[in-house]
Design an enzyme around this catalytic site. Structure first.
Site, PDB file in Angstrom:
ATOM      1  N   TYR A   1     -13.569  -3.723  10.461  1.00  0.00           N
ATOM      2  CA  TYR A   1     -12.222  -3.141  10.431  1.00  0.00           C
ATOM      3  C   TYR A   1     -11.535  -3.279  11.788  1.00  0.00           C
ATOM      4  O   TYR A   1     -10.369  -3.668  11.879  1.00  0.00           O
ATOM      5  CB  TYR A   1     -12.342  -1.667  10.031  1.00  0.00           C
ATOM      6  CG  TYR A   1     -11.029  -0.935   9.876  1.00  0.00           C
ATOM      7  CD1 TYR A   1     -10.226  -1.141   8.762  1.00  0.00           C
ATOM      8  CD2 TYR A   1     -10.614  -0.017  10.838  1.00  0.00           C
ATOM      9  CE1 TYR A   1      -9.028  -0.453   8.603  1.00  0.00           C
ATOM     10  CE2 TYR A   1      -9.420   0.674  10.689  1.00  0.00           C
ATOM     11  CZ  TYR A   1      -8.632   0.452   9.569  1.00  0.00           C
ATOM     12  OH  TYR A   1      -7.443   1.130   9.426  1.00  0.00           O
TER      13      TYR A   1
ATOM     14  N   SER B   1      -4.400  -0.232  14.216  1.00  0.00           N
ATOM     15  CA  SER B   1      -5.126   1.037  14.303  1.00  0.00           C
ATOM     16  C   SER B   1      -5.613   1.217  15.731  1.00  0.00           C
ATOM     17  O   SER B   1      -5.848   0.239  16.453  1.00  0.00           O
ATOM     18  CB  SER B   1      -6.337   1.041  13.366  1.00  0.00           C
ATOM     19  OG  SER B   1      -7.194   2.128  13.645  1.00  0.00           O
TER      20      SER B   1
ATOM     21  N   THR C   1      -2.180  -1.715  -5.965  1.00  0.00           N
ATOM     22  CA  THR C   1      -3.097  -2.689  -6.541  1.00  0.00           C
ATOM     23  C   THR C   1      -3.273  -2.528  -8.050  1.00  0.00           C
ATOM     24  O   THR C   1      -3.817  -3.425  -8.697  1.00  0.00           O
ATOM     25  CB  THR C   1      -4.477  -2.598  -5.866  1.00  0.00           C
ATOM     26  OG1 THR C   1      -4.982  -1.262  -6.008  1.00  0.00           O
ATOM     27  CG2 THR C   1      -4.367  -2.954  -4.386  1.00  0.00           C
TER      28      THR C   1
ATOM     29  N   GLY D   1       0.807  -1.215   0.000  1.00  0.00           N
ATOM     30  CA  GLY D   1       0.000   0.000   0.000  1.00  0.00           C
ATOM     31  C   GLY D   1       0.834   1.257   0.000  1.00  0.00           C
ATOM     32  O   GLY D   1       0.553   2.205   0.737  1.00  0.00           O
TER      33      GLY D   1
END
Length: 244
Positions: A151, A138, A37, A12
């Site tokens: 998530y 996160s 991607t 990413g």
């Protein structure tokens, strides 16, 4: 370790935290293979890194595709001894309204994707008896967040994965840690309204939104020799939004 530049694989890497991490590691002397991607994203990564690295197309949904990509990277550039698992997706919705596809898409990309990529890279690190793995978690993995049960579940899972893998491969000189960003200025957070953003800032002890460089600096530390005795940890980079 070789006298040649260490190969770092950052997923990413075309934007946001991944891009900042890729540039920081390249500035620290590593050769960075940054993934995206789409071909245009990979080309942008290569252009931005210049002689400090390159960009490759990598999607984490298919194990055989990941294995082929890893083999190609190893053949062309050498075995990555630094891995930063940063890529991830969101499909936010209240659980009552969340479709099975929204649930499975996020778990497959964020959690199973890390398994698919990390596993084939372990042999190279074990042969070298040195490696650094950093997984991006996160703050919501600890705090939770309405509308992000999928998530948050993946991010909590990443921290458990991190701790378990650290125990498995520590004897080979490989460290495994997680970094959990808080409210960071990225494309994702820029979609929030001004009032939503201000509410998050008001909850943050330092009174500001974090930068991608704030996160990249911590990742760079964890893959350095200065962090050689740190493994199985989650480092929070949230400005005091959450403590625990």
């Amino acid at each position: 370790m070789s006298d040649e530049r260490t190969i770092a694989l950052v997923t990413g890497a075309s934007r946001g935290i991944g891009k900042a991490v890729a540039h920081k590691l390249a500035a620290d002397g590593m050769f960075v293979v940054g993934t995206a991607t789409r071909p245009e994203g990979a080309a942008a990564v290569a252009d931005s890194l210049g002689g400090g690295g390159t960009g490759v197309v990598l999607r984490l949904e298919d194990e055989s595709v990941v294995a082929e990509a890893v083999a190609e990277i190893q053949l062309r550039y050498g075995a990555p001894l630094v891995l930063v698992n940063n890529a991830g997706v969101t499909r936010d919705n209240l659980l009552l309204r969340m479709s099975p596809q929204q649930w499975s898409d996020v778990l497959d990309a964020n959690l199973t994707g890390i398994y698919r990529l990390t596993r084939p890279l372990l042999r190279g690190m074990m042969r070298a008896r040195w490696g650094r793995i950093v997984n991006l978690s996160s703050v919501v993995g600890r705090m939770g967040n309405a509308g992000q049960a999928n998530y948050a579940a993946t991010k909590a899972g990443i921290e458990g994965f991190t701790r378990s893998l650290a125990h498995e491969i520590g004897s080979r000189g490989i460290t495994v840690n997680a970094v959990a960003p808080g409210f960071i200025d990225t494309d994702m957070t820029r979609e929030l309204t001004e009032s939503q953003s201000q509410a998050m800032i008001d909850r943050t002890a330092l009174g500001r939104i974090g930068t991608v460089e704030d996160v990249a600096g911590v990742v760079a530390f964890l893959v350095s020799e200065a962090a050689a005795y740190i493994t199985g940890e989650t480092v929070h980079v949230n400005g005091g939004l959450y403590s625990g």
